[in-house]
Design an enzyme around this catalytic site. Structure first.
Site, PDB file in Angstrom:
ATOM      1  N   HIS B 515       1.155  -1.428  -0.175  1.00  0.00           N
ATOM      2  CA  HIS B 515       0.368   0.279   0.259  1.00  0.00           C
ATOM      3  C   HIS B 515       1.015   1.631  -0.166  1.00  0.00           C
ATOM      4  CE1 HIS B 515      -3.216  -2.314   2.401  1.00  0.00           C
ATOM      5  NE2 HIS B 515      -2.601  -3.553   0.681  1.00  0.00           N
TER       6      HIS B 515
HETATM    7  C1  LIG Z   1       0.055  -9.399  -1.794  1.00  0.00           C
HETATM    8  C2  LIG Z   1      -0.477  -8.020  -2.440  1.00  0.00           C
HETATM    9  C3  LIG Z   1      -1.462  -8.336  -1.790  1.00  0.00           C
HETATM   10  C4  LIG Z   1      -2.173  -6.927  -1.861  1.00  0.00           C
HETATM   11  N1  LIG Z   1      -3.460  -7.293  -0.992  1.00  0.00           N
HETATM   12  C5  LIG Z   1      -4.213  -6.435  -1.255  1.00  0.00           C
HETATM   13  C6  LIG Z   1      -5.717  -6.374  -0.469  1.00  0.00           C
HETATM   14  O1  LIG Z   1      -6.309  -7.168  -0.011  1.00  0.00           O
HETATM   15  N2  LIG Z   1      -6.879  -5.186  -0.612  1.00  0.00           N
HETATM   16  C7  LIG Z   1      -6.165  -4.060  -1.352  1.00  0.00           C
HETATM   17  O2  LIG Z   1      -6.953  -2.751  -1.427  1.00  0.00           O
HETATM   18  N3  LIG Z   1      -5.176  -3.737  -1.754  1.00  0.00           N
HETATM   19  C8  LIG Z   1      -4.713  -4.727  -2.100  1.00  0.00           C
HETATM   20  N4  LIG Z   1      -3.195  -4.864  -2.889  1.00  0.00           N
HETATM   21  C9  LIG Z   1      -3.049  -3.273  -3.944  1.00  0.00           C
HETATM   22  C10 LIG Z   1      -3.577  -4.084  -5.325  1.00  0.00           C
HETATM   23  O3  LIG Z   1      -2.591  -5.164  -5.241  1.00  0.00           O
HETATM   24  C11 LIG Z   1      -2.856  -2.821  -5.575  1.00  0.00           C
HETATM   25  O4  LIG Z   1      -3.597  -1.898  -5.095  1.00  0.00           O
HETATM   26  C12 LIG Z   1      -3.657  -2.528  -7.018  1.00  0.00           C
HETATM   27  O5  LIG Z   1      -3.308  -3.537  -7.680  1.00  0.00           O
HETATM   28  C13 LIG Z   1      -3.145  -1.198  -7.855  1.00  0.00           C
HETATM   29  O6  LIG Z   1      -3.412  -1.220  -9.031  1.00  0.00           O
HETATM   30  P1  LIG Z   1      -2.570  -0.163  -9.740  1.00  0.00           P
HETATM   31  O7  LIG Z   1      -3.530  -0.586 -11.660  1.00  0.00           O
HETATM   32  O8  LIG Z   1      -2.622   0.812  -9.912  1.00  0.00           O
HETATM   33  O9  LIG Z   1      -1.425  -1.414 -10.260  1.00  0.00           O
HETATM   34  P2  LIG Z   1      -1.012  -2.785 -10.354  1.00  0.00           P
HETATM   35  O10 LIG Z   1      -2.304  -3.701 -10.198  1.00  0.00           O
HETATM   36  O11 LIG Z   1       0.013  -3.113 -10.423  1.00  0.00           O
HETATM   37  O12 LIG Z   1      -0.682  -2.639 -12.099  1.00  0.00           O
HETATM   38  C14 LIG Z   1       0.709  -1.657 -12.675  1.00  0.00           C
HETATM   39  C15 LIG Z   1       0.631  -2.442 -13.357  1.00  0.00           C
HETATM   40  O13 LIG Z   1       2.176  -1.169 -14.609  1.00  0.00           O
HETATM   41  C16 LIG Z   1       2.821  -2.684 -14.985  1.00  0.00           C
HETATM   42  N5  LIG Z   1       4.017  -1.683 -15.036  1.00  0.00           N
HETATM   43  C17 LIG Z   1       4.924  -0.656 -13.840  1.00  0.00           C
HETATM   44  N6  LIG Z   1       6.013   0.187 -13.846  1.00  0.00           N
HETATM   45  C18 LIG Z   1       6.085   0.118 -15.682  1.00  0.00           C
HETATM   46  C19 LIG Z   1       6.264   0.107 -16.487  1.00  0.00           C
HETATM   47  N7  LIG Z   1       7.097   1.135 -16.977  1.00  0.00           N
HETATM   48  N8  LIG Z   1       6.546   0.218 -17.943  1.00  0.00           N
HETATM   49  C20 LIG Z   1       5.568  -0.964 -18.509  1.00  0.00           C
HETATM   50  N9  LIG Z   1       3.889  -1.794 -17.259  1.00  0.00           N
HETATM   51  C21 LIG Z   1       4.826  -1.096 -16.219  1.00  0.00           C
HETATM   52  C22 LIG Z   1       3.135  -3.292 -13.882  1.00  0.00           C
HETATM   53  O14 LIG Z   1       3.932  -4.646 -14.360  1.00  0.00           O
HETATM   54  C23 LIG Z   1       2.060  -3.977 -13.696  1.00  0.00           C
HETATM   55  O15 LIG Z   1       1.280  -4.433 -14.500  1.00  0.00           O
HETATM   56  C24 LIG Z   1      -2.367  -6.343  -2.473  1.00  0.00           C
HETATM   57  C25 LIG Z   1      -0.628  -5.962  -3.079  1.00  0.00           C
HETATM   58  C26 LIG Z   1      -0.139  -7.103  -3.118  1.00  0.00           C
HETATM   59  C27 LIG Z   1       0.985  -7.279  -4.570  1.00  0.00           C
END
Ligand SMILES: Cc1cc2nc3c(=O)[nH]c(=O)nc-3n(C[C@H](O)[C@H](O)[C@H](O)COP(=O)(O)OP(=O)(O)OC[C@H]3O[C@@H](n4cnc5c(N)ncnc54)[C@H](O)[C@@H]3O)c2cc1C
Lengths: 329, 586
Positions: B515
Site C-alpha cells: 500500500h
Molecule cells: C500481495 C499483495 C496483496 C494485496 N492485497 C490487497 C488487498 O487485500 N486490498 C487492497 O486494497 N489492496 C491490496 N493490494 C494492493 C493492490 O494490488 C493494488 O492497490 C492494485 O493492484 C493497484 O492497481 P494499479 O493498477 O495501480 O497497479 P497494478 O495493479 O500493480 O498495475 C500496474 C501495472 O503496471 C506495470 N508496470 C509498472 N511499471 C511499468 C513500466 N515502466 N512499463 C510498463 N508497465 C509497467 C506493472 O507490471 C503492473 O502490471 C495487494 C498487493 C499485493 C502485492
C-alpha cells in the site's frame, strides 16, 4: 531412517573413493578418526597437519582436516555401511559400479559440505518423539537445489548492482555475496569452530556439542566467524617442504557473521522442511504431517465453516495435484 | 530505435487502473489502443489452475512480483542518510504482468470514509486550525465522497465485491459498517464464508459492544457475472490467496473481470514484456512513450492520449524521468512530484493461542474476515489523546502456508531444536490473530525522488524513498494496542495472549503491505498537486496519471477500492469531457 536410507549419497563406499590423494601415510580413516588428537600416531598427525586449513591468525587452531570428506552425508545414520572396510585408496583398483539411482546427488555442495549442512539441519529440526526431522525431509537437497539458482536467494531475484555499502538495519541486507558463497564460507567456518571448540569436526561432534555450537552462532559467536582472507601461516616447525598451512583472517560482515549464517541456515532448513516436495525437501510430506498442513487441496468450500473440527482429508503434494489437473505428461 | 505507427491511446502498465480505463474506452468509443505492460500475461488456465500451490516459488521467491534484479527502489529513513537499494523483497511486493498486483492480492476492498476526502478541513473544523502537527502536509482531495460514490459502485459491480452495506441511502443497516458513507446500492454479493479464527474476533468484539461487520471482499461468494458478462467462480478457500494467482478464477482481478471485455472491443493490443521509461512531450503536449521491448530494444510509440497506470512507484518515477511537473524539494518546500508519499501503519496487533481449539488456519481466503471501524481516523474523539488518526481493526485469514506461518508461536518459544518442533506442533493450528491497519499521514519530510547513485537494468535512475514514522503514529499504535486491541484479545479467552504495540523506525525488511501512496497527488490546487481532480496532469493535458499515487494521504484501509473508483472517475472524465473537447479540464 525412512526415505533417506534409499539415497545413494548415504552410501559410504562411493564417497570414500572420492578423495584418493589424501594421506601419504595411508591411514585415512572414515569420520571422526581423521580429527587431530583422536588416536593417530604423532607422526601421522603432523603429516596431516601440514595439509590442514586453519581458522587463522586470531585463533591459530588447526581445523577442517581434508579427510573430513569421508564423513559421509549420513554420518548420523545408525545404519552401518554395507562394507565399512571398503575404503581403498588406489583409484586403479576401484570398482566404480554402483546401484545408486543416477539422478540424485548434489549440484552445488560437495559431500563434505552437504554432511555439515545435514548435521546442522538435523539439530535445527531434529528427529525426535514428534516425528521425522530435517534429515528425513531431505532438507540438504532442498538447500542444494535452491542455492543453485543464479541470482536468487531466499527472497527471490536480488538486485545485485553496486555500490555496496553497509547501511542501517532498516535498509536490509546490502552484501554483494551470493547465497551459495554464504553457505560456502559459513560451512567452512562452522566446521573450523567445531574443531577449535571440541577438537572434532562438526559432523563428528555429539548432538549436544552441535547444539552448543549452533547456539553460539545464534548469539553471534565466535567473533570473526566467516572470514574470507586467505593467508599463509608460518611453516610448521618440522620444516616440511610441503605447502604452508593456510589461514583465514577474521573480518566479519553482516552477510558472513555467525548470527547471519545461523539465520540463513535456519531459514533454509525450515523452508526445506515445509516447502512442497517438488522443491527438493519435505520428502513424503513429513514436515506437513508433523503440523497437520494438508498441502495442495483444491477446495475447502465444504469444510471451512466446520469450526473446531479436525480436517480428515489426505495430504496432497503439488506433483500429485498436477497429475490430477494436468493429466499424464 | 524504431518509431512505430501512431495510435489513439497508449496505456503505460496494464493492471487494475488501465484495464478498467481501456475497457470503458473500448465500449464507448472506436479509438485504437495500445497497452505496454512490462510483465507477462498469465491466466487462470493454464497458469494458476496447474501450479499455484507452491509456497516457496510464489510466496517466498516471488514468482509473480516485480523483478528486483532489474528494477527496485532505494530507501532511507531520513534525508541525512545514504539511500540504499531494496535488494530483496521486503516491505512491499509490486505486481508484474497483465492484471497487475490484483492477480495476487488478498481482495480486501474498501470504500474510504466520507471525512477521508476532506481530511484537513474536517480536523480544522472539529479541533481548530492548530490541531494537526505543523510538519503534516495533509490536504483535501478536491473531491467529496458523494462525487466518488458512483465510481465506487461501478468498481464493486465490475469486480463482484461481497459484503454487507451499513448505510444504504442514509439508512443505517444492521450488520454493516455504521461509519460508512451512504451507498446507493447493496454490495453485489452477500458476505463470503468465514474462517473460525475470525469469528472468535467477531464474537469478542461484539460482546464488548463494538459493531463488527463482514470485511468487504473480492473472494467471490458465489458464481457472479458482472455487467460485461464476465464470470467469477465461487471461492474455494484453498488458503493460497495473497501472493498467488487464483486457481479457480474466484479472486476479483482484471484478468477475470475486465481484460477479456477490453480485448473484445477489437481495438486493443496489449504488448507484454514492454517497459516504458519515458513520456516524450513538447510544449505541454505528450507525443509518444519510449519503451524497451521484450528483447531490450528501444521503441517509440506515438499516441494522442497517454494514460499512466503503472502503480504508485512507476507512476511517479516516469513523471520524474520524463521531466513533467516540478519535482518536490523538501528543503524549500516547493514542487509537487514526489510530495506526500505515504504508506500504511501496522504494529498494533494481538495473537491468542488456544489449547482447546483447532483453527484449521490452512483453510482461508485473503479477505474472508470481520472488521470494525470505531477507532478509525476521526470516528472517535481525539481530544486530549495526543495524536490524531487511527485505523480499521480486523481479523482475516489468507491461509497458513507453513514456511511463513508455522508461527506465530507464543512469546519466548524456542526458535529451533526439539523445543521449537514441539511448540510448532502444538500451536501451528491453534492461533487467532487480528490487527489494526493504521493510517499513514503525509509529512513534509516523507517523499520520493530519483536516486543519484543506483540505476535499473537499462541505466535509468531508481526511485528513492525517504520515509519514517513520526511520534504521532507511534502514539496512535500504542494507544490502539493498549485499549481496544487489549480488550478484545482478553475477551477472546485462550491460553496465551500477546499484544504488540511498538513501532520505532520504518524498516524496508519485513513485509508489511503493498500500500504505497502519493507522489503524484490529485487536488484542486496545482501548487500542491500533480494531477487535477480528473487525474489529468496539470502540465500536459493529454496525459492522465492514475492510481494510489493520487492519494494525498492514506487512511487506515487498503487502497484498491479507491484506486478502482479513481480509474472509473478518470475514464468518465476522458470519455465524456476530455475526448469531446481535448484540453485542460477544470
Ligand atoms: C500481495 C499483495 C496483496 C494485496 N492485497 C490487497 C488487498 O487485500 N486490498 C487492497 O486494497 N489492496 C491490496 N493490494 C494492493 C493492490 O494490488 C493494488 O492497490 C492494485 O493492484 C493497484 O492497481 P494499479 O493498477 O495501480 O497497479 P497494478 O495493479 O500493480 O498495475 C500496474 C501495472 O503496471 C506495470 N508496470 C509498472 N511499471 C511499468 C513500466 N515502466 N512499463 C510498463 N508497465 C509497467 C506493472 O507490471 C503492473 O502490471 C495487494 C498487493 C499485493 C502485492
Amino acid at each position: 531412517m525412512g526415505t533417506f536410507d534409499s539415497d545413494p549419497t548415504g552410501q559410504r563406499a562411493p564417497s570414500g573413493h572420492s578423495s584418493p590423494e589424501e594421506s601419504p601415510a595411508g591411514h585415512v580413516p572414515a569420520g571422526a578418526d581423521a580429527a587431530p588428537g583422536t588416536g593417530q600416531p604423532e607422526e601421522a598427525r603432523r603429516m596431516d597437519r601440514r595439509r590442514l586449513l586453519t581458522t587463522g591468525a586470531a585463533t591459530g587452531v588447526a581445523a577442517a582436516a581434508v579427510p573430513l570428506v569421508f564423513a559421509a552425508v549420513d554420518a548420523q545414520d545408525a545404519t552401518p555401511p554395507a562394507d565399512p572396510a571398503a575404503t581403498p585408496h588406489d583409484m586403479a583398483g576401484m570398482d566404480m559400479s554402483t546401484s545408486a539411482p543416477t539422478n540424485v546427488g548434489f549440484t552445488v555442495f560437495v559431500p563434505y559440505q552437504a554432511a555439515i549442512v545435514q548435521a546442522a539441519a538435523a539439530r535445527i529440526i531434529p528427529t525426535d518423539e514428534n516425528g521425522p526431522g530435517a534429515t528425513e525431509a531431505g532438507v540438504v537437497y532442498f538447500i542444494d537445489r535452491q542455492i543453485a539458482k543464479e541470482g536468487m536467494d531466499y527472497r527471490g531475484n536480488r538486485y545485485r548492482q553496486g555500490p555496496f555499502l553497509p547501511g542501517e538495519p532498516t535498509q536490509g541486507d546490502q552484501s554483494a555475496l551470493a547465497v551459495r558463497d554464504r553457505f560456502r564460507i559459513g560451512i567452512f567456518a562452522l566446521d573450523a569452530y567445531a574443531r577449535q571448540t571440541f577438537d572434532a569436526g562438526f559432523v563428528e561432534c555429539t548432538p549436544e556439542q552441535q547444539d552448543q555450537l549452533l547456539a553460539d552462532l545464534e548469539e553471534g559467536l565466535p567473533e570473526g566467524f566467516g572470514g574470507t582472507s586467505l593467508q599463509a601461516q608460518p611453516l610448521d616447525q618440522s620444516g616440511s617442504q610441503l605447502a604452508p598451512n593456510i589461514g583465514l583472517t577474521t573480518t566479519t560482515t553482516a552477510s558472513s557473521g555467525a548470527r547471519a549464517f545461523f539465520t540463513l541456515l535456519r531459514n533454509y532448513t525450515i523452508a526445506g522442511y515445509f516447502s512442497d516436495p517438488v522443491q527438493g525437501g519435505n520428502r513424503d510430506m513429513v514436515g506437513w504431517k508433523m503440523i497437520g498442513f494438508p498441502g495442495a487441496h483444491i477446495s475447502y468450500f465444504n469444510e471451512i465453516e466446520q469450526y473446531n473440527t479436525p480436517f480428515q482429508g489426505e495430504y496432497i503434494s503439488l506433483g500429485q495435484y498436477q497429475a490430477q489437473v494436468g493429466g499424464e505428461i | 530505435m524504431a518509431t512505430l505507427p501512431k495510435t489513439d491511446v497508449v496505456f503505460v502498465g496494464f493492471g487494475l487502473v488501465n484495464s478498467v480505463i481501456a475497457n470503458e474506452i473500448g465500449k464507448n468509443t472506436a479509438l485504437k489502443m495500445v497497452a505496454l505492460e512490462r510483465g507477462p500475461y498469465r491466466d487462470t488456465y493454464p497458469d494458476f489452475l496447474q501450479d499455484h500451490f507452491d509456497e516457496w516459488r510464489y510466496s517466498q521467491q516471488g514468482e509473480l512480483f516485480q523483478d528486483l534484479s532489474r528494477n527496485t527502489i532505494t530507501f532511507r529513513n531520513q534525508r541525512d542518510q545514504a539511500a540504499l537499494p531494496m535488494r530483496n523483497y521486503g516491505s512491499f511486493l509490486p505486481g508484474n504482468g497483465v492484471g497487475g498486483a490484483m492477480v495476487h492480492w488478498n481482495g480486501v476492498s474498501w470504500r474510504f470514509l466520507e471525512h477521508h476526502f476532506n481530511y484537513r478541513s474536517h480536523h480544522e473544523q472539529r479541533y481548530g486550525p492548530g490541531f494537526l502537527p505543523e510538519d503534516t502536509t495533509i490536504q483535501d482531495w478536491g473531491v467529496t465522497w458523494q462525487d466518488m460514490e458512483r465510481y465506487y459502485d461501478a468498481y464493486e459491480k465490475q469486480f463482484g465485491i461481497n459484503g454487507k452495506a451499513g448505510n444504504l441511502n442514509g439508512q443505517i443497516v444492521e450488520g454493516g459498517n455504521p461509519f460508512e458513507g451512504p451507498r446507493s446500492a447493496e454490495f453485489p454479493q452477500p458476505p463470503n464464508k468465514k474462517p473460525y479464527n475470525t469469528t472468535l474476533f467477531r464474537d469478542a468484539a461484539n460482546q464488548l459492544g463494538f459493531k463488527v461487520f463482514p470485511m468487504p471482499s473480492g473472494n467471490s461468494t458465489g458464481t457472479y457475472t458482472n455487467p460485461d458478462g464476465l464470470t467469477l467462480a465461487p471461492c474455494n478457500y484453498c488458503g493460497f490467496c495473497e501472493r498467488f494467482g487464483c486457481h479457480v478464477g474466484a479472486k476479483a482481478s482484471p484478468i477475470i473481470n475486465v481484460v477479456p471485455s477490453a480485448l473484445a472491443s477489437g481495438n486493443l493490443e496489449i504488448r507484454q514484456y514492454s517497459t516504458v521509461f519515458r513520456i516524450n512531450h513538447t510544449g505541454g503536449v505528450a507525443t509518444s512513450v519510449s519503451y524497451y521491448d521484450e528483447g531490450g530494444q528501444e521503441q517509440e510509440q506515438p499516441a494522442d492520449l497517454i494514460v499512466v497506470g503503472a502503480f504508485m512507484l512507476e507512476n511517479v518515477r516516469l513523471m520524474l524521468l520524463s521531466g513533467i511537473g516540478q519535482p518536490y524539494d523538501p528543503v524549500q518546500n516547493t514542487g509537487v512530484v514526489g510530495r506526500n508519499y505515504t504508506y500504511q501503519t501496522g504494529g498494533a496487533s494481538a495473537t491468542v493461542w488456544y489449547d482447546d481449539k483447532i483453527m484449521n488456519r490452512f483453510m482461508g481466503a485473503g479477505s474472508a474476515g470481520f472488521a470494525m471501524d470505531e477507532f478509525h481516523s476521526d470516528n472517535f474523539d481525539h481530544t486530549g489523546l495526543g495524536f490524531f488518526g487511527g485505523g480499521n481493526i480486523a481479523a482475516n485469514n489468507t491461509g497458513a502456508r507453513p514456511i511463513d506461518s508455522s508461527g506465530p508461536l507464543p512469546p519466548d518459544s524456542p526458535t529451533w531444536g526439539s523445543g521449537w518442533k514441539a511448540t510448532v506442533k502444538q500451536y501451528y493450528n491453534r492461533s487467532a490473530g487480528f490487527s489494526m491497519q493504521g493510517e499513514s499521514p503525509a509529512y513534509r519530510q516523507n517523499y520520493v525522488d530519483l536516486d543519484p547513485n543506483y540505476r535499473d537494468a537499462y541505466g535509468n535512475p531508481l526511485l528513492r524513498i525517504t520515509f519514517n514514522w513520526t511520534d504521532n503514529e507511534r502514539k496512535m499504535v500504542r494507544w490502539i494496542a493498549d485499549n481496544p486491541i487489549t480488550q478484545i484479545a482478553e475477551a477472546m479467552g485462550g491460553s496465551i495472549t500477546r499484544v504488540g504495540g511498538d513501532i520505532t523506525d520504518y524498516s524496508i525488511v519485513p513485509y508489511q503491505s503493498t500500500h504505497l501512496q502519493g507522489g503524484a497527488v490529485m487536488g484542486a490546487d496545482p501548487t500542491t498537486s500533480v494531477v487535477n481532480t480528473s487525474l489529468q496532469s496539470w502540465d500536459v493535458s493529454n496525459l492522465f496519471v492514475v492510481g494510489a499515487s493520487a492519494f494525498p494521504q492514506n487512511p487506515g484501509y487498503n487502497p484498491t477500492g479507491t484506486v478502482g473508483a479513481l480509474a472509473y472517475r478518470a475514464a468518465d472524465a476522458i470519455i465524456n469531457t476530455y475526448l469531446p473537447s481535448p484540453g485542460p479540464l477544470a
